[in-house]
Design a protein around this motif. Structure first.
Motif, short mmCIF file in Angstrom:
data_model
loop_
_atom_site.label_atom_id
_atom_site.label_comp_id
_atom_site.label_asym_id
_atom_site.label_seq_id
_atom_site.Cartn_x
_atom_site.Cartn_y
_atom_site.Cartn_z
N ALA A 209 9.61 12.82 7.10
CA ALA A 209 8.33 13.54 7.10
C ALA A 209 7.51 13.31 8.36
O ALA A 209 6.41 13.84 8.48
CB ALA A 209 7.52 13.12 5.88
N SER A 210 8.05 12.54 9.31
CA SER A 210 7.34 12.23 10.57
C SER A 210 5.99 11.58 10.32
O SER A 210 4.98 11.93 10.96
CB SER A 210 7.16 13.50 11.42
N ARG A 211 5.98 10.63 9.40
CA ARG A 211 4.75 9.89 9.12
C ARG A 211 4.85 8.48 9.71
O ARG A 211 5.93 7.91 9.82
CB ARG A 211 4.46 9.82 7.62
N VAL A 212 3.70 7.94 10.10
CA VAL A 212 3.63 6.60 10.66
C VAL A 212 3.94 5.59 9.57
O VAL A 212 3.33 5.61 8.50
CB VAL A 212 2.24 6.32 11.27
N GLN A 213 4.90 4.72 9.83
CA GLN A 213 5.36 3.78 8.81
C GLN A 213 5.47 2.39 9.42
O GLN A 213 6.46 2.06 10.07
CB GLN A 213 6.73 4.25 8.28
N GLY A 214 4.42 1.62 9.25
CA GLY A 214 4.41 0.24 9.72
C GLY A 214 4.45 -0.69 8.52
O GLY A 214 5.50 -0.95 7.96
N TRP A 215 3.25 -1.15 8.10
CA TRP A 215 3.20 -1.99 6.91
C TRP A 215 3.20 -1.17 5.63
O TRP A 215 3.45 -1.71 4.54
CB TRP A 215 1.97 -2.89 6.96
N CYS A 216 2.91 0.13 5.71
CA CYS A 216 3.09 0.99 4.53
C CYS A 216 4.59 1.21 4.35
O CYS A 216 5.39 0.83 5.21
CB CYS A 216 2.34 2.30 4.69
N ASP A 217 4.98 1.82 3.26
CA ASP A 217 6.41 1.83 2.93
C ASP A 217 6.79 3.13 2.24
O ASP A 217 5.96 3.81 1.63
CB ASP A 217 6.72 0.64 2.01
N SER A 218 8.06 3.49 2.34
CA SER A 218 8.65 4.57 1.56
C SER A 218 10.11 4.24 1.33
O SER A 218 10.71 3.46 2.07
CB SER A 218 8.49 5.93 2.27
N GLN A 219 10.69 4.82 0.30
CA GLN A 219 12.06 4.48 -0.07
C GLN A 219 13.08 5.15 0.83
O GLN A 219 12.78 6.11 1.54
CB GLN A 219 12.32 4.84 -1.53
N LEU A 220 14.30 4.65 0.80
CA LEU A 220 15.39 5.26 1.55
C LEU A 220 15.72 6.63 0.98
O LEU A 220 15.69 6.84 -0.23
CB LEU A 220 16.64 4.39 1.51
N THR A 221 16.08 7.54 1.86
CA THR A 221 16.63 8.82 1.43
C THR A 221 18.09 8.61 1.02
O THR A 221 18.68 7.54 1.25
CB THR A 221 16.58 9.84 2.57
N ASP A 222 18.70 9.64 0.44
CA ASP A 222 20.12 9.55 0.12
C ASP A 222 20.93 9.29 1.39
O ASP A 222 21.90 8.53 1.37
CB ASP A 222 20.61 10.85 -0.55
N ARG B 126 8.20 -7.88 9.45
CA ARG B 126 7.60 -6.57 9.22
C ARG B 126 7.54 -5.75 10.50
O ARG B 126 7.49 -6.28 11.60
CB ARG B 126 6.16 -6.72 8.71
N GLU B 127 7.46 -4.42 10.29
CA GLU B 127 7.17 -3.51 11.40
C GLU B 127 5.77 -3.82 11.93
O GLU B 127 4.98 -4.51 11.28
CB GLU B 127 7.25 -2.06 10.89
N ALA C 216 0.71 5.72 7.39
CA ALA C 216 1.06 6.80 6.45
C ALA C 216 0.55 8.16 6.89
O ALA C 216 0.76 9.16 6.22
CB ALA C 216 0.60 6.49 5.04
N GLY C 217 -0.14 8.21 8.04
CA GLY C 217 -0.63 9.49 8.53
C GLY C 217 0.42 10.22 9.34
O GLY C 217 1.50 9.68 9.64
N PRO C 218 0.14 11.45 9.74
CA PRO C 218 1.09 12.21 10.57
C PRO C 218 1.37 11.51 11.89
O PRO C 218 0.45 10.96 12.52
CB PRO C 218 0.36 13.54 10.80
N GLY C 219 2.60 11.54 12.32
CA GLY C 219 2.97 10.88 13.55
C GLY C 219 2.26 11.43 14.77
O GLY C 219 2.03 10.71 15.75
N VAL C 220 1.87 12.70 14.69
CA VAL C 220 1.17 13.30 15.83
C VAL C 220 -0.17 12.60 16.07
O VAL C 220 -0.70 12.62 17.20
CB VAL C 220 0.97 14.81 15.63
N GLU C 221 -0.75 11.99 15.04
CA GLU C 221 -2.01 11.27 15.23
C GLU C 221 -1.79 9.99 16.04
O GLU C 221 -2.65 9.61 16.85
CB GLU C 221 -2.63 10.94 13.87
N LEU C 222 -0.66 9.34 15.86
CA LEU C 222 -0.34 8.17 16.68
C LEU C 222 -0.14 8.61 18.13
O LEU C 222 -0.63 7.96 19.06
CB LEU C 222 0.91 7.48 16.14
N HIS C 223 0.56 9.70 18.31
CA HIS C 223 0.78 10.25 19.65
C HIS C 223 -0.57 10.56 20.31
O HIS C 223 -0.80 10.20 21.48
CB HIS C 223 1.63 11.51 19.55
N ALA C 224 -1.47 11.19 19.56
CA ALA C 224 -2.78 11.53 20.11
C ALA C 224 -3.58 10.29 20.48
O ALA C 224 -4.29 10.27 21.49
CB ALA C 224 -3.56 12.38 19.10
N ALA C 225 -3.47 9.24 19.67
CA ALA C 225 -4.18 7.99 19.96
C ALA C 225 -3.69 7.38 21.27
O ALA C 225 -4.48 6.83 22.05
CB ALA C 225 -4.01 7.00 18.81
#
Length: 293
Positions: free
Chosen positions: A70-83, A143-144, A152-161
């Motif tokens: 989903a191109s979301r920023v993932q550091g200390w937040c988390d999401s599960q593995l895809t298949d 940890r990352e 957990a925000g859009p990756g484009v926001e990290l790019h903009a920062a």
């Protein structure tokens, strides 16, 4: 998000899912990679350890996750593995089935724990005769990076920062060469106070690898499996040899970076290799977050 002290002592245990898988190990080893002798900078900050043998860390990035896709920023937040993430983690386990591991560690993020379990389960299925490594409690020092209000925000926001902080749109390889500045730029713009500065990341990584290296040497050395995150791997590469920070440009999911330790010096060996997988894993995002490659 509750923050754990990355310096807190951790106990060792056997992870139920991995232990249920039994033992295992098989590696498709092809070539030694480019060895470069270096010490984590500064070398004096990484205490040496008495003991015999040599330690080889097999440092791998977790499998592909929902947030990766989903191109979301993932550091200390988390999401599960895809298949696909589970599939590739299992490929890595089969690829490492002939490598005898004495110990195994992972970050305390769920995606790293899930990856370690998948790797060890597939490894055991491929080679039931190999011994199960001693599995340590998930370690927060692995940890990352924490990205503060960007989590957990859009990756484009990290790019903009980063564009705001540097005053220009730097290409990805230049950002890697300026890794400490990247952390500072993001921390300076974070209003939560959680985003990590590079010295904080460096300190926890030095603490982990020094302690893990000592423990492994005291037990006679051997191979140590470490499941962690892309910018942790990139930070290790930068600290050991900044000239190789872009070798390769991207740290792919389930790729393996090797670091050896002889009690005095940490040596960067093969970096972000996918040879253990037997294939090139699919890219969730060929150009992450819109960066210039």
């Amino acid at each position: 998000m509750e923050e754990k002290d990355p310096r807190a002592p951790f106990a060792a245990t056997y992870a139920g899912e991995a232990q249920a898988a039994g033992s295992g190990a098989q590696a498709r080893s092809t070539g030694a990679g480019n060895a470069h002798v270096a010490a984590f900078a500064p070398c004096q900050a990484w205490p040496s350890a008495a003991g015999s043998g040599t330690v080889t860390f097999y440092i791998t990035r977790h499998g592909q996750t929902v947030y990766n896709v989903a191109s979301r920023v993932q550091g200390w937040c988390d999401s599960q593995l895809t298949d696909e993430g589970i599939r590739v983690a299992r490929l890595l386990g089969r690829g490492l089935a002939e490598v005898p591991f004495a110990q195994a560690y992972c970050s305390d993020a769920g995606r790293a724990v899930q990856t370690l379990n998948a790797v060890l389960a597939a490894r055991a299925e491929e080679n039931s005769q190999a011994a199960l490594p001693f599995i340590h409690v998930p370690d927060p020092r692995l940890r990352e990076w924490c990205y503060g209000n960007l989590e957990a925000g859009p990756g484009v926001e990290l790019h903009a920062a980063l564009i705001r902080g540097f005053g220009e749109d730097l290409p990805f390889d230049e950002l890697n060469r300026r890794l400490p500045q990247v952390a500072e730029v993001l921390a300076d713009q974070d209003d939560t106070g959680r985003a990590e500065r590079f010295d904080q990341v460096k300190a926890r990584l030095e603490s982990f690898f020094s302690e893990a290296g000592k423990q492994a040497l005291a037990a006679g050395g051997g191979n140590v499996l470490v499941v962690t995150h892309s910018f942790v791997v990139r930070s290790v590469m930068y600290l050991l040899d900044p000239s190789r920070v872009n070798d390769p440009l991207k740290i792919k999911n389930a790729s393996v970076t090797q670091v050896t330790y002889d009690g005095e010096t940490f040596t960067l060996e093969e970096t972000a290799s996918t040879r253990w997988l037997g294939e090139m894993p699919q890219e969730a995002n060929a150009i992450p977050f819109g960066f210039r490659m």
